[in-house]
Design a protein around this motif. Structure first.
Motif: not given
Length: 530
Positions: A289, A293, A346, A445
């Motif tokens: 993750k 990001e 991911c 998110k």
């Protein structure tokens, strides 16, 4: 002969009536100083009278401050509180850093009312001279006992942001930055997080250059120049914490390249052997993750092809081949593979983001057999995905309000978001040539308003916040059925409150290994060091 209450009032009267001739009555002020040796009543009066006339007797300044400090250490908590309350009145000129130093040491009290009084006193002298007050605080952070250091850092992390702009000037912020860098040379994980919070709140560091400076600080703490020891929980913990601190700083102008490269070089190859710093944390999902990001903010990479290859290989690991005879719709009797949706979301997203920088990778850099194998895996995964999406939509159909707030339905809402994200990305890769144009919002998110405009979302759009299990996996039959082509805009929220927010307690030592089993900084002094 001990000073009495009457003696104190008499001396006070002499000084109060002296007006411009105060300096001629040194004996009267000395009598007030001697009041600290009396009983509780005398001490309470002395605590009030000493600061009132302090500025008129510079030759007795040290004696006066020491007398007040004796009262700050009295056994009677009410006397201590009174003495602490009056301490800011001594904070003038060269005495202010000393008073700040003293107040910082007094933060170690366990009495809540006394602790609050120390906080109030520190804030009041901040408004007199912020740099001088910071000097006292940082002296104790660097040299004081552990409990004082810990509480001083927490004080700064919570109180600085409440101070007005006329107190927190650029000059003051320019003083904080290098002092904090000194502290960062030897910190625990928890201290590092608090210190980064202090620096991130400084207005002078809100620029691109300022954020880049903060990223450089995090890079130093993360030990990106060293290989990762996947079996060392503290080593892994440091990397996680540093990456979490760096994430909010990244942008199109402040790049995540060094972190993304490190994850591809050192984390992904050791993904299955990473030691989690916390038992309940799915460490593999957490690092994936973080990588996802960071990937949109990656700049030019020296080893782009190698990094894409590592992501490709990890994707292949988590995207199984169909069971034997499954392509013909038959069931060979073997157990169906688990589809690791959370991991694949991911990895696919990271691959998709880096793939934009080398769009011909799957065509020119992967041989025909590997590409064929990859597409078979993608196709099988996509089929299972469609089955699960259909099941989720049926399960959530018609559910609104409280019915969507059950734990089971919260998980289903987030699962639908994850599976739709994967669906969009897989469709991009099935283009000929592969496309990298689609945009999604990662499942944990919040959805950006610009993406949500004009698109219909289910009534349970907000219930995903904080919901879900750690990893979304599903066993599904490899049915060839396909849903109509549709880009689904998923609900906002987080897939997992615990993992998404990275809320476990920080542990461990960073540079220099302060405390908690990492060597420490040598024996600390004990007792009053005013």
């Amino acid at each position: 002969m001990a000073v009495t209450v009457e003696d104190l009032y008499r001396s006070y009267g002499i000084l109060a009536d002296a007006k411009d001739n105060l300096s001629q009555h040194k004996d009267a002020y000395q009598a007030i100083l001697d009041g600290v040796k009396g009983g509780p009543k005398e001490k309470r009066l002395a605590a009030q009278f000493i600061p009132k006339f302090f500025s008129n007797f510079p030759e007795l300044a040290d004696a006066a401050i020491n007398a007040q400090l004796d009262l700050c250490e009295d056994e009677d908590v009410s006397i201590r509180r009174q003495a602490i309350k009056e301490l800011p009145r001594f904070a003038a000129g060269e005495n202010l850093p000393r008073v700040a130093d003293i107040l910082t040491q007094l933060l170690q009290t366990d009495d809540s009312a006394e602790f609050n009084q120390v906080n109030i006193a520190l804030i009041s002298i901040f408004k007199i001279d912020a740099k001088g007050t910071l000097g006292g605080l940082f002296t104790q952070i660097l040299q004081g006992e552990d409990i004082v250091r810990e509480r001083a850092i927490k004080f700064l992390s919570t109180k600085l942001k409440t101070l007005p702009e006329d107190v927190m000037t650029k000059e003051v912020e320019d003083f904080i930055f290098p002092e904090t860098k000194k502290v960062l040379e030897d910190v625990t994980g928890e201290e590092f997080v608090l210190l980064m919070r202090i620096l991130s709140g400084l207005k002078s560091l809100q620029t691109v250059a300022g954020r880049q400076q903060l990223v450089e600080l995090v890079v130093e703490q993360a030990f990106l120049e060293q290989a990762l020891n996947p079996g060392d929980a503290d080593n892994v913990d440091r990397l996680l914490q540093c990456t979490r601190q760096a994430l909010p700083l990244f942008s199109k102008n402040v790049h995540s390249t060094r972190f993304v490269t490190y994850f591809c070089d050192h984390v992904l190859p050791n993904l299955s052997t990473l030691t989690s710093p916390v038992a309940e944390l799915d460490i593999q999902l957490e690092v994936l993750k973080l990588l996802a990001e960071m990937s949109p903010f990656c700049g030019d990479m020296e080893k782009l092809e190698a990094n894409l290859t590592m992501l490709f290989e990890k994707l292949v690991e988590f995207m199984p081949l169909p069971p034997e005879n499954a392509e013909n719709g038959e069931n060979a009797g073997s157990e169906e593979p688990k589809l690791q949706f959370s991991y694949v979301e991911c990895l696919l997203f990271s691959f998709h983001q880096l793939g934009k920088k080398l769009p011909d990778y799957l065509i020119d850099k992967i041989d025909a057999e590997r590409l064929k194998d990859f597409k078979i895996r993608l196709q099988y995964f996509a089929r299972g995905l469609q089955v699960y999406i259909r099941q989720l939509r049926v399960a959530l159909q018609g559910k609104t309000g409280d019915s969507l707030k059950t734990e089971e339905n919260k998980i289903k809402v987030v699962a639908l978001k994850i599976t739709n994200n994967i669906n969009v990305l897989i469709k991009d890769l099935f283009h000929n040539p592969p496309s990298y144009k689609s945009t999604i919002t990662l499942s944990w998110k919040p959805v950006q308003k610009t993406e949500a405009a004009g698109q219909k979302r289910p009534s349970g759009e907000e219930v995903g916040a904080g919901a879900g299990a750690g990893v979304l996996t599903k066993k599904v039959s490899p049915l060839p059925r396909r849903d109509a082509r549709q880009i689904y805009n998923p609900p906002s929220g987080k897939y997992s409150a615990t993992i998404g927010n990275f809320s476990y307690e920080q542990r461990g030592g960073f540079r220099g290994g302060r405390g908690r089993g990492w060597g420490g900084r040598g024996n600390r002094s004990r007792g009053r060091i005013y």
